[in-house]
Design a protein around this motif. Structure first.
Motif, mmCIF file in Angstrom:
data_model
loop_
_atom_site.group_PDB
_atom_site.id
_atom_site.type_symbol
_atom_site.label_atom_id
_atom_site.label_comp_id
_atom_site.label_asym_id
_atom_site.label_seq_id
_atom_site.Cartn_x
_atom_site.Cartn_y
_atom_site.Cartn_z
ATOM 1 N N ASP A 269 -12.064 -71.448 4.165
ATOM 2 C CA ASP A 269 -12.110 -70.114 4.759
ATOM 3 C C ASP A 269 -11.574 -70.110 6.189
ATOM 4 N N ALA B 150 -8.232 -68.197 7.506
ATOM 5 C CA ALA B 150 -8.259 -67.312 8.676
ATOM 6 C C ALA B 150 -7.215 -67.745 9.708
ATOM 7 N N ASP C 21 -18.811 -68.128 6.351
ATOM 8 C CA ASP C 21 -19.210 -66.740 6.634
ATOM 9 C C ASP C 21 -18.009 -66.019 7.244
ATOM 10 N N LYS C 22 -17.374 -65.178 6.455
ATOM 11 C CA LYS C 22 -16.151 -64.522 6.924
ATOM 12 C C LYS C 22 -16.424 -63.550 8.064
ATOM 13 N N ASN C 23 -17.614 -62.992 8.108
ATOM 14 C CA ASN C 23 -17.960 -62.125 9.236
ATOM 15 C C ASN C 23 -18.004 -62.932 10.531
ATOM 16 N N LEU D 256 -14.499 -63.480 11.638
ATOM 17 C CA LEU D 256 -13.954 -62.251 12.239
ATOM 18 C C LEU D 256 -14.518 -62.046 13.647
ATOM 19 N N LYS E 243 -7.923 -59.234 15.993
ATOM 20 C CA LYS E 243 -8.794 -58.621 14.997
ATOM 21 C C LYS E 243 -8.344 -57.201 14.665
ATOM 22 N N THR F 87 -8.188 -58.580 9.271
ATOM 23 C CA THR F 87 -9.500 -58.513 8.619
ATOM 24 C C THR F 87 -9.353 -58.563 7.103
ATOM 25 N N ALA F 88 -8.402 -57.803 6.576
ATOM 26 C CA ALA F 88 -8.175 -57.804 5.127
ATOM 27 C C ALA F 88 -7.686 -59.172 4.654
ATOM 28 N N VAL G 136 -8.383 -62.083 5.950
ATOM 29 C CA VAL G 136 -9.521 -63.006 5.947
ATOM 30 C C VAL G 136 -10.443 -62.717 4.772
ATOM 31 N N ASN G 137 -10.801 -61.461 4.591
ATOM 32 C CA ASN G 137 -11.749 -61.096 3.539
ATOM 33 C C ASN G 137 -11.197 -61.330 2.137
ATOM 34 N N ASN G 138 -9.894 -61.127 1.978
ATOM 35 C CA ASN G 138 -9.279 -61.281 0.655
ATOM 36 C C ASN G 138 -8.862 -62.712 0.343
#
Length: 269
Positions: free
Chosen positions: A143, A147, A178-180, A183, A193, A198-199, A201-203
């Motif tokens: 992760d 990122a 923890d992707k949050n 971010l 950011k 953000t997309a 990282v989350n995807n």
């Protein structure tokens, strides 16, 4: 022999012949049926194979290739370059964002590496590895690397790379999964950011690419992180006495008589 007996024997022979003909006809029909069934079975198997092959081809067509971050280079595009493209020397770094030995290397050598990059003396080529995920479980290496690749898309890899190491959790703590949290760390890099980042990282946009990079590491002959090479020669390890000053001297010696690379501004954190 009487005519009656002769007629009886002839009738018996004819009956036997008729019976044999019937049996032979029945056998021919059976063979024909068996052959026909075999042909049908072969055709059915061929049809299934055809469908499987066609589906595999369609799957290949529809499968998403590993999405390399913008500007990735090298074989299979698994390298993230930092510094002048025409720098006379190349520093190759294989590292894992969860790796404590990588963190120790970065804390000692980052200012020197940046200085050499910013003066056009070296280009640093980063290979992102997920060794700790494999050894301890979790997904923080993957992760964090994804990122970092997302940051590369935004032209801010170096700054975010440094932030990740400055905030590296304990090796046993898979906090980078923890992707949050990732971010939140991205907020320490000016302008990084964004909704696009953000997309990404989350995807897990670059997850497949990170796995490809890790596979390349597995095939490289190296087995630990960090692995550091200068112009293809290993310079750091358990028997190495490398220091920031000796790294500078190595680069100076390697670049003797060579022109420094053309430096462009590196986004700051």
């Amino acid at each position: 022999m009487s005519q009656k007996n002769r007629d009886g024997k002839r009738s018996a022979r004819e009956a036997l012949r008729e019976q044999r003909e019937k049996e032979q006809a029945r056998a021919r029909r059976k063979r024909t049926l068996v052959v026909a069934s075999g042909v049908v079975a072969v055709l059915a198997i061929a049809a299934v194979i055809g469908v499987v092959v066609a589906n595999h081809k369609d799957s290949d067509k529809n499968s998403t290739p590993a999405a390399a971050p913008k500007g990735a280079t090298g074989k299979d595009n698994v390298v993230i370059p930092v510094g002048a493209a025409d720098a006379p020397s190349v520093l190759t770094i294989y590292e894992d964002f969860r790796c404590p030995a990588c963190d120790a290397f970065e804390k000692t050598f980052t200012p020197t590496i940046h200085s050499l990059e910013d003066s056009g003396q070296i280009r640093t080529e980063y290979h992102l590895v997920t060794l700790i995920d494999g050894n301890l479980g979790g997904s923080g290496s993957l992760d964090a690397a994804n990122a970092a690749a997302c940051a590369q898309d935004a032209g801010k890899f170096r700054a975010f790379h440094d932030v990740l190491y400055s905030n590296q959790p304990d090796e046993q703590d898979d906090k980078f999964s923890d992707k949050n949290h990732l971010l939140d760390l991205a907020g320490k890099v000016d302008g990084l950011k964004t909704p696009t980042f953000t997309a990404c990282v989350n995807n897990g946009t670059h997850d497949s690419w990170v796995k490809k990079s890790n596979s390349a590491f597995g095939s490289s002959g190296f087995n630990s992180t960090p692995t550091i090479l200068l112009n293809g020669k290993s310079i750091y390890g358990s028997t190495s006495n490398l220091t920031p000053d000796s790294l500078k001297q190595m680069v100076t010696d390697a670049n003797k008589g060579k022109k420094a690379g053309t430096v462009t501004a590196t986004p700051a954190s």
